[in-house]
Design an enzyme around this catalytic site. Structure first.
Site, PDB file in Angstrom:
ATOM      1  N   LYS A  45       1.865 -11.319 -10.532  1.00 35.72           N
ATOM      2  CA  LYS A  45       1.932 -10.138  -9.655  1.00 35.72           C
ATOM      3  C   LYS A  45       3.313  -9.938  -9.017  1.00 35.72           C
ATOM      4  O   LYS A  45       3.451  -9.274  -7.986  1.00 35.72           O
ATOM      5  CB  LYS A  45       0.858 -10.156  -8.542  1.00 35.72           C
ATOM      6  CG  LYS A  45      -0.541 -10.504  -8.955  1.00 35.72           C
ATOM      7  CD  LYS A  45      -0.971  -9.885 -10.252  1.00 35.72           C
ATOM      8  CE  LYS A  45      -1.195  -8.384 -10.166  1.00 35.72           C
ATOM      9  NZ  LYS A  45      -1.484  -7.833 -11.533  1.00 35.72           N
ATOM     10  N   HIS A 101       4.062 -17.981 -16.890  1.00 37.89           N
ATOM     11  CA  HIS A 101       3.762 -18.085 -15.451  1.00 37.89           C
ATOM     12  C   HIS A 101       3.885 -19.539 -14.995  1.00 37.89           C
ATOM     13  O   HIS A 101       3.489 -19.877 -13.884  1.00 37.89           O
ATOM     14  CB  HIS A 101       2.340 -17.610 -15.161  1.00 37.89           C
ATOM     15  CG  HIS A 101       2.147 -16.122 -15.172  1.00 37.89           C
ATOM     16  ND1 HIS A 101       3.060 -15.248 -14.636  1.00 37.89           N
ATOM     17  CD2 HIS A 101       1.122 -15.358 -15.630  1.00 37.89           C
ATOM     18  CE1 HIS A 101       2.605 -14.009 -14.780  1.00 37.89           C
ATOM     19  NE2 HIS A 101       1.450 -14.046 -15.382  1.00 37.89           N
ATOM     20  N   SER A 131      -1.107  -7.574  -3.955  1.00 39.72           N
ATOM     21  CA  SER A 131      -1.343  -7.179  -5.343  1.00 39.72           C
ATOM     22  C   SER A 131      -2.408  -8.090  -5.970  1.00 39.72           C
ATOM     23  O   SER A 131      -3.307  -7.613  -6.677  1.00 39.72           O
ATOM     24  CB  SER A 131      -0.020  -7.264  -6.112  1.00 39.72           C
ATOM     25  OG  SER A 131      -0.173  -6.811  -7.419  1.00 39.72           O
TER      26      SER A 131
HETATM   27  P1  A3P Z   1       1.032  -3.570  -7.181  1.00 44.61           P
HETATM   28  O1  A3P Z   1      -0.325  -4.149  -7.379  1.00 44.61           O
HETATM   29  O2  A3P Z   1       1.602  -3.901  -5.835  1.00 44.61           O
HETATM   30  O3  A3P Z   1       1.109  -2.113  -7.487  1.00 44.61           O
HETATM   31  P2  A3P Z   1       2.633  -8.375 -12.761  1.00 44.61           P
HETATM   32  O4  A3P Z   1       3.028  -7.542 -13.909  1.00 44.61           O
HETATM   33  O5  A3P Z   1       3.527  -9.557 -12.527  1.00 44.61           O
HETATM   34  O6  A3P Z   1       1.183  -8.751 -12.820  1.00 44.61           O
HETATM   35  O7  A3P Z   1       2.831  -7.507 -11.433  1.00 44.61           O
HETATM   36  C1  A3P Z   1       2.047  -6.362 -11.227  1.00 44.61           C
HETATM   37  C2  A3P Z   1       2.657  -5.582 -10.074  1.00 44.61           C
HETATM   38  O8  A3P Z   1       3.895  -4.985 -10.524  1.00 44.61           O
HETATM   39  C3  A3P Z   1       1.761  -4.444  -9.628  1.00 44.61           C
HETATM   40  O9  A3P Z   1       2.027  -4.291  -8.221  1.00 44.61           O
HETATM   41  C4  A3P Z   1       2.314  -3.294 -10.453  1.00 44.61           C
HETATM   42  O10 A3P Z   1       1.984  -2.013  -9.977  1.00 44.61           O
HETATM   43  C5  A3P Z   1       3.808  -3.583 -10.330  1.00 44.61           C
HETATM   44  N1  A3P Z   1       4.616  -2.860 -11.337  1.00 44.61           N
HETATM   45  C6  A3P Z   1       4.510  -2.878 -12.672  1.00 44.61           C
HETATM   46  N2  A3P Z   1       5.386  -2.017 -13.238  1.00 44.61           N
HETATM   47  C7  A3P Z   1       6.066  -1.445 -12.216  1.00 44.61           C
HETATM   48  C8  A3P Z   1       7.101  -0.443 -12.156  1.00 44.61           C
HETATM   49  N3  A3P Z   1       7.591   0.136 -13.234  1.00 44.61           N
HETATM   50  N4  A3P Z   1       7.564  -0.107 -10.924  1.00 44.61           N
HETATM   51  C9  A3P Z   1       7.077  -0.685  -9.808  1.00 44.61           C
HETATM   52  N5  A3P Z   1       6.097  -1.614  -9.806  1.00 44.61           N
HETATM   53  C10 A3P Z   1       5.580  -1.991 -11.001  1.00 44.61           C
END
Ligand code: A3P
Length: 287
Positions: A45, A101, A131
């Site tokens: 996240k 991870h 998140s």
């Molecule tokens: P949120 O839940 O706060 O929106 P991961 O990919 O490590 O699992 O992280 C997911 C988080 O990254 C989510 O956060 C997701 O919305 C955010 N995320 C993914 N792509 C993004 C982008 N292009 N711009 C901003 N946030 C992004």
């Protein structure tokens, strides 16, 4: 399924058993890296999916073919995940791109021998918590978060997938051969995506002209990535990830913890953070 069935303890770190059966962890332990491999390392996240979009676009010189045709988990696969052993990764042409991870100290032996490049993405842990809280609610392969206050304690104690955020970040910040690791935060990507793309491309020794950088940054905007079915997890069946409850690409902002944590919870979080991070010299953007 019970908590004991959902999680496996691997080297003292909790892993979702369904995604990481013993044969996958063995595959990773025996994996042979190449010196020109590129590894995206993150605590869950923290911006993994975002980097899985940015790095392939940089490496292809802005050609969107791979981000339009390959789901992010095949495009930049997680080496510890059960799919990895089915993807014939040893036959992929260089430079290969992978995600992990894992904490630094549990990376497999070949990683320390071969020393491939790593991009380590960090995010304000209060936003990682926020998140995660929403993500755990929508997935059937994770222990349900329960009430927020309960999940907060679990998160701060590292009783969540991939263990403690504090241990994770500290392990990568204390890594040897730091020069092959680029540290970047989710917040820097939010503040200036174009500049971040430039810095990442420099680290990857890929020279791109201004127009290509512009195009990559535009494609990787939250609103545009949300439309990419190869990156928005809409290909995952609902029984595994129910995005009617909360979307994977949920808000995509920095500071959403302010809408999630109570004043008391935020204060408690800060106190734990201060204690656990007291020896860390790195200047985080969110401090
Ligand atoms: P949120 O839940 O706060 O929106 P991961 O990919 O490590 O699992 O992280 C997911 C988080 O990254 C989510 O956060 C997701 O919305 C955010 N995320 C993914 N792509 C993004 C982008 N292009 N711009 C901003 N946030 C992004």
């Amino acid at each position: 399924m019970t908590e004991a069935e959902l999680y496996t303890l691997y080297k003292r770190v909790y892993m979702p058993s369904l995604l990481h059966p013993p044969q996958s962890l063995k595959y990773y332990e025996e994996f042979s890296f190449r010196p020109d491999d590129i590894i995206i390392a993150t605590y869950p996240k923290s911006g993994t999916t975002w980097m899985q979009e940015i790095v392939p676009l940089i490496m292809s010189g802005g050609d969107p073919a791979s981000v339009e045709t390959l789901p992010n988990w095949d495009r930049v696969p997680w080496l510890e995940e059960q799919r990895a052993c089915m993807l014939n990764l040893d036959q992929r042409p260089s430079p290969r791109m992978f995600s992990t991870h894992f904490q630094y100290n549990i990376m497999p032996p070949s990683f320390f021998e071969v020393k491939p490049k790593v991009i380590y993405v960090m995010r304000n842990p209060k936003d990682v918590f926020t998140s995660s809280f929403h993500f755990y609610r929508i997935t059937s392969f994770l222990v349900q978060p329960g009430p927020q206050s309960e999940f907060l304690h679990k998160f701060l104690d590292g009783k969540v997938m991939f263990g403690s955020w504090f241990d994770h970040v500290k392990s990568w910040l204390n890594a040897e051969d730091e020069e092959r690791i680029m540290y970047i935060s989710y917040e820097e990507l939010i503040m200036d995506l174009k500049d971040s793309v430039v810095r990442i491309s420099q680290f990857l020794e890929k020279s791109l002209d201004a127009e290509v950088i512009e195009k990559i940054a535009d494609r990787c905007l939250f609103k545009n990535m949300k439309q990419n079915k190869m990156s928005n997890y809409s290909l995952v069946p609902r029984e595994f990830m129910d995005q009617t409850k909360s979307e994977f690409l949920r808000k995509g902002i920095a500071g959403d913890w302010k809408n999630q944590l109570t004043g008391t919870e935020a204060e408690y979080f800060d106190a734990v953070y201060k204690d656990k991070m007291k020896d860390v010299k790195y200047k985080f953007v969110w401090d």
